[in-house]
Design a protein around this motif. Structure first.
Motif, mmCIF file in Angstrom:
data_model
loop_
_atom_site.group_PDB
_atom_site.id
_atom_site.type_symbol
_atom_site.label_atom_id
_atom_site.label_comp_id
_atom_site.label_asym_id
_atom_site.label_seq_id
_atom_site.Cartn_x
_atom_site.Cartn_y
_atom_site.Cartn_z
ATOM 1 N N LEU A 92 -25.659 -17.566 17.298
ATOM 2 C CA LEU A 92 -24.265 -17.544 16.842
ATOM 3 C C LEU A 92 -23.381 -17.630 18.071
ATOM 4 O O LEU A 92 -23.633 -16.954 19.071
ATOM 5 C CB LEU A 92 -23.924 -16.238 16.119
ATOM 6 N N ARG A 93 -22.328 -18.435 17.985
ATOM 7 C CA ARG A 93 -21.319 -18.469 19.043
ATOM 8 C C ARG A 93 -19.982 -18.121 18.398
ATOM 9 O O ARG A 93 -19.524 -18.785 17.472
ATOM 10 C CB ARG A 93 -21.243 -19.831 19.725
ATOM 11 N N TYR A 94 -19.358 -17.055 18.900
ATOM 12 C CA TYR A 94 -18.130 -16.543 18.294
ATOM 13 C C TYR A 94 -16.935 -17.409 18.684
ATOM 14 O O TYR A 94 -16.652 -17.597 19.862
ATOM 15 C CB TYR A 94 -17.901 -15.093 18.735
ATOM 16 N N THR A 95 -16.243 -17.915 17.658
ATOM 17 C CA THR A 95 -15.034 -18.703 17.906
ATOM 18 C C THR A 95 -13.781 -17.847 17.742
ATOM 19 O O THR A 95 -12.712 -18.225 18.208
ATOM 20 C CB THR A 95 -14.971 -19.913 16.954
ATOM 21 N N LEU A 96 -13.931 -16.707 17.080
ATOM 22 C CA LEU A 96 -12.843 -15.737 16.922
ATOM 23 C C LEU A 96 -13.454 -14.347 16.967
ATOM 24 O O LEU A 96 -14.436 -14.071 16.270
ATOM 25 C CB LEU A 96 -12.124 -15.943 15.583
ATOM 26 N N TRP A 97 -12.874 -13.486 17.796
ATOM 27 C CA TRP A 97 -13.305 -12.087 17.884
ATOM 28 C C TRP A 97 -12.038 -11.251 17.872
ATOM 29 O O TRP A 97 -11.261 -11.265 18.813
ATOM 30 C CB TRP A 97 -14.126 -11.869 19.157
ATOM 31 N N GLY A 98 -11.791 -10.564 16.777
ATOM 32 C CA GLY A 98 -10.534 -9.856 16.575
ATOM 33 C C GLY A 98 -10.202 -8.812 17.629
ATOM 34 O O GLY A 98 -11.087 -8.229 18.250
ATOM 35 N N THR A 99 -8.918 -8.572 17.811
ATOM 36 C CA THR A 99 -8.461 -7.633 18.838
ATOM 37 C C THR A 99 -8.915 -6.199 18.570
ATOM 38 O O THR A 99 -9.199 -5.444 19.504
ATOM 39 C CB THR A 99 -6.925 -7.668 18.966
ATOM 40 N N THR A 100 -9.007 -5.805 17.304
ATOM 41 C CA THR A 100 -9.507 -4.469 16.979
ATOM 42 C C THR A 100 -10.991 -4.373 17.314
ATOM 43 O O THR A 100 -11.454 -3.335 17.800
ATOM 44 C CB THR A 100 -9.265 -4.135 15.495
ATOM 45 N N LEU A 101 -11.737 -5.465 17.090
ATOM 46 C CA LEU A 101 -13.153 -5.487 17.456
ATOM 47 C C LEU A 101 -13.315 -5.349 18.971
ATOM 48 O O LEU A 101 -14.242 -4.684 19.446
ATOM 49 C CB LEU A 101 -13.831 -6.767 16.971
ATOM 50 N N VAL A 102 -12.403 -5.972 19.727
ATOM 51 C CA VAL A 102 -12.427 -5.818 21.189
ATOM 52 C C VAL A 102 -12.283 -4.341 21.546
ATOM 53 O O VAL A 102 -13.009 -3.821 22.398
ATOM 54 C CB VAL A 102 -11.319 -6.655 21.869
ATOM 55 N N ASP A 103 -11.363 -3.643 20.882
ATOM 56 C CA ASP A 103 -11.173 -2.212 21.137
ATOM 57 C C ASP A 103 -12.432 -1.416 20.796
ATOM 58 O O ASP A 103 -12.844 -0.541 21.560
ATOM 59 C CB ASP A 103 -9.994 -1.664 20.329
ATOM 60 N N TRP A 104 -13.040 -1.707 19.636
ATOM 61 C CA TRP A 104 -14.203 -0.934 19.203
ATOM 62 C C TRP A 104 -15.427 -1.218 20.063
ATOM 63 O O TRP A 104 -16.125 -0.296 20.458
ATOM 64 C CB TRP A 104 -14.519 -1.227 17.738
ATOM 65 N N TRP A 105 -15.723 -2.499 20.327
ATOM 66 C CA TRP A 105 -16.914 -2.884 21.089
ATOM 67 C C TRP A 105 -16.710 -2.714 22.603
ATOM 68 O O TRP A 105 -17.664 -2.603 23.336
ATOM 69 C CB TRP A 105 -17.296 -4.333 20.800
ATOM 70 N N GLY A 106 -15.446 -2.775 23.025
ATOM 71 C CA GLY A 106 -15.158 -2.679 24.453
ATOM 72 C C GLY A 106 -15.351 -3.994 25.189
ATOM 73 O O GLY A 106 -15.295 -4.019 26.420
ATOM 74 N N VAL A 107 -15.580 -5.085 24.462
ATOM 75 C CA VAL A 107 -15.756 -6.419 25.046
ATOM 76 C C VAL A 107 -15.168 -7.460 24.098
ATOM 77 O O VAL A 107 -15.012 -7.213 22.906
ATOM 78 C CB VAL A 107 -17.245 -6.770 25.306
ATOM 79 N N ASP A 108 -14.861 -8.635 24.645
ATOM 80 C CA ASP A 108 -14.386 -9.756 23.851
ATOM 81 C C ASP A 108 -15.501 -10.793 23.776
ATOM 82 O O ASP A 108 -15.903 -11.366 24.796
ATOM 83 C CB ASP A 108 -13.133 -10.370 24.499
ATOM 84 N N TYR A 109 -16.007 -11.022 22.566
ATOM 85 C CA TYR A 109 -17.106 -11.969 22.378
ATOM 86 C C TYR A 109 -16.629 -13.403 22.144
ATOM 87 O O TYR A 109 -17.459 -14.291 21.958
ATOM 88 C CB TYR A 109 -17.986 -11.531 21.204
#
Length: 201
Positions: A92-109
């Motif tokens: 899988l290659r992420y074309t969109l990674w939400g800003t809240t997910l960035v906060d939760w995961w601590g990274v931008d995929y």
């Protein structure tokens, strides 16, 4: 607790008892639901499932990414990812990674592949097989657990995975996530959802 390499994985489901509904792999739980499962049975995800099901043109095909507008996701802004399916090898290659997910995961995929930003990218084979199985025989998926692989032991999530297609086969996945309490499990969040454990064979 089981130990694999330098990483510890729970032997019980982080979303509840494995006998309840979800299969467990690498500390995360995975389940499959029929594409036609009643939208209202998905609890907090019901509105998204209803929208997704309404975009299936003949009630059998998968909706294409272009069938959705940003307005369709207004209740989920920041909590969604969209990933494109890559084949040979499957990923899988992420074309969109939400800003809240960035906060939760601590990274931008965004632009990255599955597990690429984790502490142990090689440990993501079970999730890769889950999505590969979905691409061959589409289902609505549920996946969740602790974000331990991203040094975020204090964050537990539940995700809904919806297959998207353009033509006869799945080419993307749309996923929405909830942050859940440590004592929540799939039975408390979506108690009426008919789920089959994902068999990782």
């Amino acid at each position: 607790m089981a130990i694999q390499g330098n990483y510890h994985y729970r032997s019980l489901s982080p979303l509840g008892s494995p006998s309840r509904t979800l299969a467990v792999a690498s500390g995360w739980s995975y389940g499959c639901c029929s594409l036609d499962a009643p939208a209202q049975s998905f609890g907090p995800f019901a509105n998204l499932v209803e929208t997704w099901q309404s975009r299936r043109l003949d009630g059998r095909t998968l909706p294409a990414r272009r069938a959705f507008e940003m307005e369709d996701f207004r209740d989920w802004m920041g909590q969604i990812f969209i990933a494109k399916i890559e084949r040979a090898p499957f990923d899988l290659r992420y074309t969109l990674w939400g800003t809240t997910l960035v906060d939760w995961w601590g990274v931008d995929y965004t632009g990255k592949t599955l597990g690429n930003q984790s502490e142990s990218p090689e440990s993501w084979n079970a999730e890769r097989r889950y999505f590969e199985t979905m691409s061959r025989a589409p289902f609505i998926g549920l996946a969740g657990g602790m974000l331990t692989q991203h040094s975020r032991d204090h964050v537990k999530v539940l995700g809904l995975d919806l297959p998207l297609g353009d033509g006869p086969r799945m080419d993307r996945v749309l996923s929405a996530h909830l942050r859940v309490n440590f004592d929540d499990d799939v039975g408390t969040i979506i108690p009426d959802c008919p789920i089959t454990p994902f068999e990782d064979t």
